[in-house]
Design a protein around this motif. Sequence first.
Motif, short mmCIF file in Angstrom:
data_model
loop_
_atom_site.label_atom_id
_atom_site.label_comp_id
_atom_site.label_asym_id
_atom_site.label_seq_id
_atom_site.Cartn_x
_atom_site.Cartn_y
_atom_site.Cartn_z
N ALA A 193 0.83 -1.20 0.00
CA ALA A 193 0.00 0.00 0.00
C ALA A 193 0.87 1.25 0.00
O ALA A 193 1.94 1.28 0.62
CB ALA A 193 -0.91 0.00 1.22
N GLN A 194 0.45 2.25 -0.73
CA GLN A 194 1.10 3.55 -0.73
C GLN A 194 0.08 4.62 -0.31
O GLN A 194 -1.12 4.36 -0.30
CB GLN A 194 1.65 3.87 -2.13
N ASP A 195 0.58 5.78 0.00
CA ASP A 195 -0.30 6.91 0.29
C ASP A 195 -1.30 6.58 1.40
O ASP A 195 -2.51 6.88 1.30
CB ASP A 195 -1.02 7.32 -1.00
N GLY A 196 -0.79 5.90 2.43
CA GLY A 196 -1.67 5.57 3.55
C GLY A 196 -2.77 4.60 3.22
O GLY A 196 -3.83 4.60 3.86
N GLY A 197 -2.55 3.76 2.21
CA GLY A 197 -3.55 2.76 1.85
C GLY A 197 -4.51 3.22 0.77
O GLY A 197 -5.51 2.55 0.51
N LYS A 198 -4.19 4.33 0.11
CA LYS A 198 -5.09 4.84 -0.93
C LYS A 198 -4.54 4.64 -2.35
O LYS A 198 -5.20 4.99 -3.32
CB LYS A 198 -5.39 6.33 -0.70
N THR A 199 -3.34 4.04 -2.46
CA THR A 199 -2.75 3.82 -3.78
C THR A 199 -2.11 2.44 -3.86
O THR A 199 -1.40 2.03 -2.92
CB THR A 199 -1.68 4.90 -4.10
N TYR A 200 -2.38 1.73 -4.96
CA TYR A 200 -1.78 0.41 -5.19
C TYR A 200 -1.32 0.35 -6.65
O TYR A 200 -2.08 0.70 -7.56
CB TYR A 200 -2.79 -0.71 -4.94
N VAL A 201 -0.11 -0.13 -6.87
CA VAL A 201 0.44 -0.24 -8.23
C VAL A 201 0.64 -1.72 -8.56
O VAL A 201 1.44 -2.41 -7.93
CB VAL A 201 1.78 0.51 -8.35
N PHE A 202 -0.10 -2.18 -9.55
CA PHE A 202 -0.01 -3.58 -9.99
C PHE A 202 0.80 -3.65 -11.29
O PHE A 202 0.55 -2.88 -12.22
CB PHE A 202 -1.40 -4.14 -10.25
N LYS A 203 1.72 -4.60 -11.33
CA LYS A 203 2.44 -4.84 -12.59
C LYS A 203 1.83 -6.07 -13.27
O LYS A 203 1.63 -7.11 -12.63
CB LYS A 203 3.93 -5.06 -12.34
N ILE A 204 1.54 -5.95 -14.57
CA ILE A 204 0.84 -7.01 -15.30
C ILE A 204 1.84 -8.04 -15.82
O ILE A 204 2.87 -7.69 -16.40
CB ILE A 204 0.06 -6.40 -16.50
N ARG A 205 1.53 -9.32 -15.59
CA ARG A 205 2.40 -10.38 -16.10
C ARG A 205 2.42 -10.34 -17.64
O ARG A 205 1.38 -10.14 -18.26
CB ARG A 205 1.87 -11.75 -15.70
N PRO A 206 3.58 -10.59 -18.24
CA PRO A 206 3.62 -10.69 -19.70
C PRO A 206 3.21 -12.09 -20.16
O PRO A 206 3.32 -13.06 -19.41
CB PRO A 206 5.10 -10.44 -20.01
N GLY A 207 2.68 -12.21 -21.34
CA GLY A 207 2.47 -13.51 -21.97
C GLY A 207 1.15 -14.18 -21.70
O GLY A 207 0.87 -15.24 -22.26
N ILE A 208 0.30 -13.59 -20.86
CA ILE A 208 -1.02 -14.19 -20.62
C ILE A 208 -1.94 -13.79 -21.78
O ILE A 208 -2.01 -12.61 -22.16
CB ILE A 208 -1.62 -13.71 -19.29
N LYS A 209 -2.63 -14.77 -22.35
CA LYS A 209 -3.48 -14.49 -23.51
C LYS A 209 -4.94 -14.84 -23.24
O LYS A 209 -5.25 -15.78 -22.51
CB LYS A 209 -2.99 -15.27 -24.73
N PHE A 210 -5.83 -14.07 -23.86
CA PHE A 210 -7.24 -14.42 -23.87
C PHE A 210 -7.44 -15.59 -24.82
O PHE A 210 -6.59 -15.90 -25.66
CB PHE A 210 -8.09 -13.23 -24.34
N SER A 211 -8.60 -16.20 -24.73
CA SER A 211 -8.89 -17.35 -25.59
C SER A 211 -8.99 -16.98 -27.06
O SER A 211 -8.94 -17.85 -27.93
CB SER A 211 -10.19 -18.02 -25.13
N ASN A 212 -9.11 -15.68 -27.37
CA ASN A 212 -9.11 -15.25 -28.77
C ASN A 212 -7.71 -14.98 -29.29
O ASN A 212 -7.54 -14.53 -30.44
CB ASN A 212 -10.00 -14.02 -28.97
N GLY A 213 -6.69 -15.22 -28.47
CA GLY A 213 -5.30 -15.05 -28.90
C GLY A 213 -4.68 -13.72 -28.54
O GLY A 213 -3.46 -13.56 -28.65
N GLN A 214 -5.47 -12.73 -28.14
CA GLN A 214 -4.92 -11.42 -27.76
C GLN A 214 -4.20 -11.52 -26.43
O GLN A 214 -4.69 -12.18 -25.50
CB GLN A 214 -6.04 -10.38 -27.66
N GLU A 215 -3.04 -10.85 -26.32
CA GLU A 215 -2.33 -10.84 -25.05
C GLU A 215 -2.95 -9.82 -24.10
O GLU A 215 -3.34 -8.72 -24.53
CB GLU A 215 -0.85 -10.51 -25.27
N VAL A 216 -3.05 -10.18 -22.85
CA VAL A 216 -3.60 -9.27 -21.84
C VAL A 216 -2.65 -8.10 -21.63
O VAL A 216 -1.46 -8.30 -21.37
CB VAL A 216 -3.84 -10.01 -20.51
#
Length: 561
Positions: free
Chosen positions: A100-123
Amino acid sequence: MKPNRWKASQLAAACVIAGLASAATIGGDVRADDMTAHRGGTLRLVARSAAGTLDPHVNYTLQYWQLFQPLYDGLLAFKKVAGPDSFTIVPDIAEAIPEAQDGGKTYVFKIRPGIKFSNGQEVGVKDVVASYQRIFKVAGPTAGTFYSVLVGADACLKSPADCTLEGGVVGDEAARTVTFHLTRPDAEFFNKLAIPHAAILPADTPGSDAGTTPIPGTGPYHIVSYDPNQQMKLARNPNFKEWSKDAQPDGYADEIVYDFGLTEQAEVNAVQNGQADWMFDQPPPDRLSELGTKYADRVHITPLTAMWYVPMNTNLPPFNNEKARQAVNYAIDRKALVKLFGGPNLATPTCQLLPPNFPGHEDYCPYTLNPGKTWSAPDLEKARKLVAESGTAGQEITIIAEDTTISRSIGAYLQSVLNDLGYVASVKAISPDIQFTYIQNTNNKVQMSISQWYQDYPSGSDFLYTLLSCDSFHPGSDASVNISGFCDPAIDAEMKKAMDLQITDLKAANAKWAEIDRMVVDKAPVAVLFTPKHLDFVSQRVGDFSFSLQYYFLFANAWVQ
């Protein structure tokens, strides 16, 4: 969480079955070898009916939340294992759970590479940002209760179609990060990111309920066909590659076929004869003894944090009168209803919202012959006195039940109770796939209904704030889980204090939820009936049956060959 449908059973049979199912799980250490030995085949599921829309941002039924787990992923997930560890939150599409940042008001998520939807598009980052906007665009049932804490949510709730969550969900394509800015710290924020309503969908997904049209997902399976009157078919997602066994394990079966339209008797026969591998509905009463004696190793029973209850519309006569609602609570013989459900081994009488073994639960029952901690017996004398004081005797009441064995039985019982109290009651049973949305919509003027609530995640707010806060009441909407239309500003303020307190002092917060539980029970916007246990009956082919307290039977974790 979401409602469910379970059927009547018998006390004697339940006693036979109880104790047979404690060994419901198998450890995961040998999963790799098992995957080699057992991968393939078709897992066949059956149910009396489908559960409506396929849209994970809209559907709020346990039946499909259970199904969504091997189809979709969020930034976070509940660990897909059996037992208490299934409440553990793990990173899913996100690489890690952020600090948590900013006293619990901010969160930064990093997205994994290489995960794909079933239509082939990468997330990508844009998909995450668009998914959170879409939760508001489709007017998801938890948009106001779960995600209103996001900066920009107020504007989205006022004008869903134009939702941008400006300043609330911010993507950085180059850094592959998504930053969430909250209006206030939220101790339950990670829980809310881990449930199906926070599934990450392709950015170009239309901003309206998908209905029967499948939306591409990231799990090991995808939906290839859906006819809610007959069948749903799932096949392997050709673009799935396991990135976290805890968050989204690969599936054993090559395909999952879900047939609808069977009676409970037909469901039992299908599983018994190996034509199906699992039934969604509870077995009917006259089959439980047979299951408990002949198929004990295929029956699994698990205690739940859930409730069956009767919402009463606090904005319509006679239940806009508090004394009328309290009278119903005093008059109900909860032991009789437990018997209808299957006896004390499958359910326990209660008259409060927070179930046993749940955060904030403290035994409390004022609506019984001997008021105190637990329910003892109905008090009809007290109930009749309250009806007389309310001046509501003689009024007509329609009870809306599901067209299932147990719901109809409860409806018939309530009808007799109401008539005995001096009302003119009737029961209307409607299809299970529309009953839950029907009873939520104020346009249908539902006075009394029969419903169930199964936890979304372990927090007092999930029962009290979600079901009975002013924020959960949306007149004219099919997504208004505050079915009673209950809105008490004083109690609402206490709920918000409890949620704030959770951030700094969970013990004190749980004590506050216990206090709020008592306040709500005293106002009687609902009559809670009993807390259920869950019974699964599986075919002889099913191996590695595992029951998650969060997701229930984990379809992907079981093999059929």
